[in-house]
Design an enzyme around this catalytic site. Structure first.
Site, PDB file in Angstrom:
ATOM      1  N   CYS A  80      -0.653  -3.206  -7.068  1.00  0.00           N
ATOM      2  CA  CYS A  80       0.453  -2.285  -6.526  1.00  0.00           C
ATOM      3  C   CYS A  80       1.132  -1.770  -4.791  1.00  0.00           C
ATOM      4  CB  CYS A  80       0.469  -1.274  -7.199  1.00  0.00           C
ATOM      5  SG  CYS A  80      -0.632   0.395  -7.097  1.00  0.00           S
TER       6      CYS A  80
ATOM      7  N   ASP B 275       6.641   2.725 -10.908  1.00  0.00           N
ATOM      8  CA  ASP B 275       5.520   3.368 -10.002  1.00  0.00           C
ATOM      9  C   ASP B 275       5.782   5.136 -10.318  1.00  0.00           C
ATOM     10  OD1 ASP B 275       4.102   4.508  -8.042  1.00  0.00           O
ATOM     11  OD2 ASP B 275       4.960   3.519  -6.338  1.00  0.00           O
TER      12      ASP B 275
ATOM     13  N   ARG C 237      -0.805   2.636  -9.860  1.00  0.00           N
ATOM     14  CA  ARG C 237      -0.696   1.424 -11.454  1.00  0.00           C
ATOM     15  C   ARG C 237      -2.233   1.110 -10.547  1.00  0.00           C
ATOM     16  NH1 ARG C 237       4.219  -0.190  -9.364  1.00  0.00           N
ATOM     17  NH2 ARG C 237       3.876   0.273  -7.597  1.00  0.00           N
TER      18      ARG C 237
END
Length: 143
Positions: free
Chosen positions: A7, A112, A13
């Site tokens: 990520c 995100d 994440r």
């Protein structure tokens, strides 16, 4: 077999997805190594909201320290990014790696949750939960 989830900063994440996939693989008897990294940053613990989301699922990222994707990850059999843009950047930097975006399994980029509410983190984990089986099937089929 080694998988790396990537990520942006490796605090939200990718640590969540790594913990969730590691748990899924264990439950289905799939032997693999699971790691995670970021496109930038490094040296930070997992985001407290991400840790809370994992704890609600009986999982943990305790001890996680963020790192940037680099040579230590270049031996991965599969690299999975959260966005198509991240996929494209890693493909250009590491043309010999097999890099795919989780958008293929989720129907779009994984947003995100950084800076968002606890509900945003929980929703991200719900997306991950929904793609675990598809991701496993893809890995088995393409190994």
């Amino acid at each position: 077999m080694k998988m790396v989830f990537v990520c942006t900063g490796n605090t939200c994440r990718s640590p969540m997805m790594a913990a969730m996939f590691r748990d899924y693989a264990k439950k289905v008897g799939f032997d693999c190594e699971v790691a995670c990294a970021g496109m930038k940053g490094g040296g930070s613990p997992v985001n407290p909201k991400a840790a809370h989301t994992l704890a609600l699922r009986g999982l943990s990222a305790e001890g996680h320290v963020s790192s940037v994707f680099g040579e230590k990850d270049a031996d991965a059999d599969f690299v999975f990014t959260m966005t198509d843009e991240q996929r494209d950047e890693l493909r250009s930097r590491h043309p010999s790696l097999r890099v795919e975006s989780l958008s293929v399994f989720a129907g779009g980029d994984i947003a995100d949750p950084y800076g968002g509410t606890q509900e945003d983190y929980d929703a991200t984990a719900d997306v991950f939960e929904g793609i675990l089986g598809k991701l496993h099937d893809y890995i088995v089929t393409h190994s």
